[in-house]
Structure formats: C-alpha cells, structure tokens
Design a protein around this motif. Structure first.
Motif, PDB file in Angstrom:
ATOM      1  N   LEU A 136      -2.157  -7.331  -2.574  1.00 33.68           N
ATOM      2  CA  LEU A 136      -0.721  -7.577  -2.413  1.00 33.68           C
ATOM      3  C   LEU A 136      -0.036  -7.860  -3.750  1.00 33.68           C
ATOM      4  N   VAL A 170      -3.116  -2.089   3.287  1.00 33.89           N
ATOM      5  CA  VAL A 170      -2.488  -3.223   2.596  1.00 33.89           C
ATOM      6  C   VAL A 170      -1.908  -2.777   1.259  1.00 33.89           C
ATOM      7  N   SER A 184       2.008  -2.954   0.478  1.00 34.42           N
ATOM      8  CA  SER A 184       2.445  -3.908  -0.541  1.00 34.42           C
ATOM      9  C   SER A 184       3.440  -3.332  -1.534  1.00 34.42           C
TER      10      SER A 184
END
Length: 174
Positions: A21, A78, A82
């Motif tokens: 992230l 992810v 992100s």
C-alpha cells in the motif's frame, strides 16, 4: 488458510499488505498527472477483477494448485488498488460534484465508501464460511469489472480540467 502456516506467520500478511500500500501510494504520486484518471481506474479495476477471477478459474481447473497462488493474486490486487482506486476515488469525489452541493455530496459519497468497506469486511467471512472460495473470489471479481463498466459509461474525465469545466460537463451530460 492459503499459506498453510501457523497463525504466527499469518501476521506477515498485514506487513506485506502495508508495504504494498505504501509503495502503491508512491507510485500514484509519480503517475498522478501523467495518465487520465478514468484510464487508471479502468486499468486498475480490470486487473483487480482479474486478480480475483483468475485464481477462481485456476483453482476450479486445477484443484490441487499451490494455495500460495491466491496470496500472489491478492498482492496483485492490493498493488493495483493502492495506486488506482484507493487514491482516485477520493480525488474524484472532490472534483465531480457541483459547487452548490459539493460539501454534502462529498460527505455522502465518503459515507457510502466507508459503509461499503464495512459491508465487505462483514460479509466476506460469512461468504467464505458458506460458499466455495472460488465463488467468493469470482463474485468480488465481477463486482470489480462492473465498477470498470460504471467508470467507462458514467464518470467524466477530470484530469486537466478546472472544477468549472467539470461542472459544465456534468450539466451537459444530463
């Protein structure tokens, strides 16, 4: 469950996710004004959807596949989330509403964003307990792809436009 490791090593996932992230946020800051917002959202949503659908299909076709494959696809999800959907939803919320309702509309949009996140956190464990993992992944993949269709058909491009130009686009779109 996917790693087959003890609970102590499961604590690594939040660390890995956090690193992805942070790196994704840095990528976004680097590419933010180089690419159209809609393009980033459509590419991100497509990859996110495929990162759910592909492991479901692979696991259905090859039932004894290494469960770490799911972790790899989750990392891909992810990563793309992100630097596309995570930052851009907040950017768009601040740009697309007309000035007369921007405060209330942005607050409402933010509330729905948080409610949606809460609902996913609430229903994901219930879904995984009551349905095959492949089905759960496929459902969330389809939801991502529906988001891409929504972006393509309903969301205006805001990069390089003033707030007044964006408001004019929205007014003419009706």
């Amino acid at each position: 469950k996917a790693t087959g490791q003890a609970a102590a090593s499961n604590l690594m996932w939040p660390i890995i996710q956090g690193i992805i992230l942070v790196l994704g946020s840095l990528v976004y800051m680097w590419i933010a004004e180089k690419f159209n917002r809609r393009t980033l959202l459509m590419v991100g949503g497509s990859v996110m959807g495929l990162s759910f659908i592909l492991p479901a299909v692979i696991n259905w076709a090859i039932p004894n596949m290494n469960p770490m494959m799911i972790v790899v696809f989750l990392c891909i999800y992810v990563a793309f989330y992100s630097f596309t959907w995570a930052p851009l939803t907040w950017v768009l919320v601040g740009e697309i509403f007309p000035l007369a309702i921007r405060g209330r509309a942005s607050g409402l949009a933010s509330s729905f964003n948080w409610i949606g996140s809460w609902l996913v956190g609430l229903i994901f464990p219930i879904m995984t307990a009551s349905m095959p993992q492949e089905a759960v992944f496929a459902i969330f993949g389809v939801i991502c792809l529906l988001g891409v269709i929504f972006i393509k058909t309903r969301v205006p491009e805001t990069r390089g436009h003033t707030l007044e130009e964006i408001e004019e686009q929205g007014t003419n779109r009706k």
